[in-house]
Motif scaffolding. Structure first.
Motif, mmCIF file in Angstrom:
data_model
loop_
_atom_site.group_PDB
_atom_site.id
_atom_site.type_symbol
_atom_site.label_atom_id
_atom_site.label_comp_id
_atom_site.label_asym_id
_atom_site.label_seq_id
_atom_site.Cartn_x
_atom_site.Cartn_y
_atom_site.Cartn_z
ATOM 1 N N PRO A 67 3.973 5.572 -15.965
ATOM 2 C CA PRO A 67 3.305 4.381 -15.433
ATOM 3 C C PRO A 67 3.347 3.176 -16.362
ATOM 4 O O PRO A 67 3.073 2.058 -15.931
ATOM 5 N N TYR A 71 4.146 5.421 -5.706
ATOM 6 C CA TYR A 71 3.966 5.265 -7.162
ATOM 7 C C TYR A 71 2.970 6.300 -7.680
ATOM 8 O O TYR A 71 3.252 7.040 -8.643
ATOM 9 N N ASP A 72 1.800 6.377 -7.052
ATOM 10 C CA ASP A 72 0.757 7.288 -7.526
ATOM 11 C C ASP A 72 1.202 8.742 -7.404
ATOM 12 O O ASP A 72 0.913 9.564 -8.290
ATOM 13 N N GLN A 131 -0.907 -6.115 -7.668
ATOM 14 C CA GLN A 131 -0.965 -4.817 -8.335
ATOM 15 C C GLN A 131 -0.531 -4.970 -9.804
ATOM 16 O O GLN A 131 0.362 -4.272 -10.283
ATOM 17 N N VAL A 181 3.572 9.512 -10.229
ATOM 18 C CA VAL A 181 2.840 9.649 -11.493
ATOM 19 C C VAL A 181 2.191 11.033 -11.568
ATOM 20 O O VAL A 181 2.284 11.733 -12.581
ATOM 21 N N GLU A 196 -1.585 -4.134 -12.609
ATOM 22 C CA GLU A 196 -1.734 -3.006 -13.535
ATOM 23 C C GLU A 196 -0.593 -1.994 -13.425
ATOM 24 O O GLU A 196 -0.426 -1.150 -14.315
ATOM 25 N N ARG A 197 0.204 -2.075 -12.373
ATOM 26 C CA ARG A 197 1.224 -1.051 -12.141
ATOM 27 C C ARG A 197 2.577 -1.391 -12.777
ATOM 28 O O ARG A 197 3.375 -0.492 -13.029
ATOM 29 N N TRP A 198 2.870 -2.674 -12.995
ATOM 30 C CA TRP A 198 4.253 -3.071 -13.239
ATOM 31 C C TRP A 198 4.465 -3.646 -14.630
ATOM 32 O O TRP A 198 3.705 -4.508 -15.085
ATOM 33 N N ALA A 227 7.412 0.867 -15.465
ATOM 34 C CA ALA A 227 7.827 0.742 -14.066
ATOM 35 C C ALA A 227 8.222 -0.699 -13.773
ATOM 36 O O ALA A 227 7.464 -1.637 -14.060
ATOM 37 N N ALA A 271 2.469 1.687 -3.377
ATOM 38 C CA ALA A 271 1.473 2.216 -4.313
ATOM 39 C C ALA A 271 1.252 3.705 -4.102
ATOM 40 O O ALA A 271 1.072 4.462 -5.075
ATOM 41 N N GLU A 328 0.839 -1.203 0.000
ATOM 42 C CA GLU A 328 0.000 0.000 0.000
ATOM 43 C C GLU A 328 0.874 1.253 0.000
ATOM 44 O O GLU A 328 0.563 2.249 -0.678
ATOM 45 N N GLY A 332 3.648 -8.034 -5.221
ATOM 46 C CA GLY A 332 3.181 -6.856 -5.942
ATOM 47 C C GLY A 332 2.790 -7.162 -7.374
ATOM 48 O O GLY A 332 1.810 -6.623 -7.897
#
Length: 605
Positions: free
Chosen positions: A445, A434-435, A467, A438, A469-471, A448, A431, A428, A463
């Motif tokens: 994004p 990260y956000d 998560q 961005v 969608e992030r990596w 990453a 993230a 968390e 992760g």
């Protein structure tokens, strides 16, 4: 489209940071301070070296294929003690060797192979801690006498401190069930009788640092966390009286004695930097020692009152120097190239403000970015020299470190906030950073990379699955990948730590282990994955990694694996370079930085 390739100049530069020899802060013999022992990788493998300051003679004391990480000196300086495991598995025995050189022998044959759990060497006896799957044993071995067990328990315990006259021994234990918050017990070595006990209760650990180095002195320096951070007290173990040392410093502190027992050398860690102070026990005066901004990895006060320390910064490589400036010990050869400065970010997170460190590559934002998450979890990323960090920047990536909940240096509540929910809690915070990056326009994004080793490897795999969608890519080195299997195979001390962290064993709180296990979420992984695994790793054992890789294979997920014949990492420099080279090549193939593969020159000093 072919993957970017690093130029020969950039490759030479990042590898030079790993190949440049390093030395550790010298350990010195209490009664023969001219005799020292230090670790160095000058041979290409981390080994132990003896140094006689009187003659300035240096001698390599150990020579093993996978290196020797742990060593110390007897108080009289006559004997080198070093720990012999097998190919990095951390399971072995203590060996001894004359300081001047000679044959190695098993120090105390009666004490069988085990994981080390502390060592205290006196003038007339030695205290040895050992840990196995059956629990902990603490031994006393009198010179010329018969070794005996003075403590045995199924929960973790360790040998912590011995008085100068060998009469009292301090052990830390977790009989209350939580090794993260140990209690202290003082034993009389003549008859093993309990002299004193100290425990601050649930959620508050006590750490015995060392006895005052004076004959007959019964003052024990102890670390405590009664006010939500690491602080100090002095405990007279015979009088059973204590004095708390309250310092107006915002972060965690630790300390050691000045040799005359009149003052403490205090280390203060806060917000990814550290500094040193001299605290006068008589007057209460606190004097800051003039050291540059950066990180002190260790410090010691010498008999003449000078202070020696191991220091580095994100830009400048490690050096062993005196606090007042002169270099004490330098490795042969050229210094490694300079690296890159870090910038601080404080980001609002679900558990409070999260401290992150970022490094910019050449070019304009938004950047392709590598999140290098630290292990531990009780550790932290800081403003020290990191060859791996610099290698990613050389390759064209921005680098982000996140000191997530669970990290040290931000107080007890922050460190313990992941209890009962390890993994999702830290991610968390990752993230949130990260956000924020961005939104700032720092991070692209779509490019990453998530990477880390040990607990950082665990967070990487978790992760990628929670998560996805992030990596764009993930690189997990010596990770926990299948927590239930890892629990079965890891060393007992780590099983006890896991029980405390999760709130019970897998039999008791199975759903927590399942929720936090990367293999539970493997079907959701989208990004290509590289896994680096040690064949002899006792901390993140190979079977549970193979389980995860098997699931990736079964599901048709894009993945690669790099295996090496050592334990939880490698002490062999060329092997480390091969691992970093593999990781960089993987990142460049699957998440190439735009134009960044040419690298950049580090900022001038």
């Amino acid at each position: 489209m072919s993957a970017p390739v690093l130029s020969p100049e950039v490759t030479t530069r990042w590898q030079a940071r790993f190949r440049a020899p390093r030395v550790s802060l010298p350990d010195w013999a209490l009664h023969a301070p001219q005799r020292c022992l230090y670790a160095s990788d000058v041979s290409g493998v981390v080994e132990q070296y003896a140094w006689d300051r009187t003659t300035d003679a240096h001698r390599q004391a150990t020579d093993r294929p996978n290196g020797t990480l742990i060593g110390t000196l007897s108080p009289d300086g006559e004997t080198i003690w070093w720990f012999a495991d097998t190919d990095g598995d951390e399971f072995g025995v203590w060996m001894v060797q004359p300081f001047a050189g000679g044959e190695d022998r098993v120090a105390v044959p009666e004490v069988g192979p085990a994981y080390p759990a502390g060592l205290e060497i006196g003038g007339s006896l030695v205290a040895i801690g050992r840990s196995t799957d059956d629990g902990s044993e603490l031994w006393l071995a009198p010179v010329g006498g018969t070794p005996r067990v003075v403590y045995r328990h199924e929960d973790p315990a360790s040998v912590d401190a011995l008085t100068l006259d060998d009469e009292l021994l301090v052990v830390s234990h977790s009989e209350h069930g939580d090794p993260r918050y140990p209690a202290l017990r003082v034993l009389r070595t003549a008859d093993d009788a309990v002299v004193a006990e100290k425990w601050d209760g649930e959620g508050r650990g006590l750490h015995a640092l060392e006895f005052a180095p004076l004959p007959g002195d019964r003052r024990l320096l102890v670390g405590h966390e009664r006010r939500g951070r690491e602080e100090l007290l002095v405990w007279d173990v015979v009088a059973d009286s204590e004095v708390e040392i309250v310092l107006d410093l915002p972060g965690d502190v630790t300390a050691g004695w000045y040799p005359d027992g009149s003052a403490l050398l205090v280390g203060h860690d806060h917000a990814a930097r550290s500094e040193l102070y001299r605290y006068d026990l008589g007057t209460g005066a606190l004097e800051r020692l003039d050291t540059p901004s950066g990180v002190v990895r260790g410090a010691t006060a010498r008999p003449d009152g000078t202070v020696e320390l191991a220091w580095s910064s994100s830009q400048l490589p490690p050096v062993i120097r005196r606090a007042d400036g002169p270099v004490v010990l330098a490795a042969p050869g050229e210094e490694p190239p300079a690296a890159y400065p870090v910038e601080d970010r404080w980001v609002p997170g679900p558990g409070g403000d999260v401290h992150a460190l970022v490094v910019r590559p050449a070019g304009e934002a938004p950047y392709a970015t590598a999140f290098l998450v630290h292990g531990g979890p009780e550790s932290a990323d800081d403003d020290s020299y990191r060859a791996r960090r610099a290698a990613y920047v050389d390759a064209g990536y921005a680098v982000v470190h996140v000191n997530y909940r669970g990290s040290t240096g931000y107080g007890s509540a922050w460190r313990d906030a992941l209890t009962g929910r390890p993994g999702p809690t830290e991610l968390e915070d990752v993230a949130a950073v990260y956000d924020a990056l961005v939104a700032e326009g720092f991070l692209d994004p779509a490019r990453a990379v998530l990477t880390g080793g040990s607990w950082g490897g665990f967070l990487t795999l978790l992760g990628l699955g929670t998560q996805p969608e992030r990596w764009a890519a993930g690189i997990a080195e010596v990770p926990v990948a299948d927590y239930l299997a890892a629990y079965e195979d890891e060393m007992e001390g780590l099983r006890a730590y896991d029980r405390a962290l999760f709130g019970g064993s897998p039999d008791e709180v199975r759903e927590r282990y399942v929720r936090s296990s990367p293999i539970t979420h493997v079907e959701r992984v989208r990004a290509p994955v590289l896994v680096v695994a040690g064949a002899n790793d006792p901390r993140c054992p190979i079977r549970q990694i193979e389980n995860y890789l098997g699931e990736l294979e079964r599901l048709g997920k894009q993945h690669e694996v790099y295996r090496f014949d050592a334990g939880h990492g490698s002490l062999v420099i060329e092997e480390t370079i091969r691992q970093v080279e593999t990781a960089l090549a993987f990142a460049l193939r699957h998440c190439p930085p735009t134009g960044g593969h040419r690298g950049q020159e580090p900022s001038p000093r």
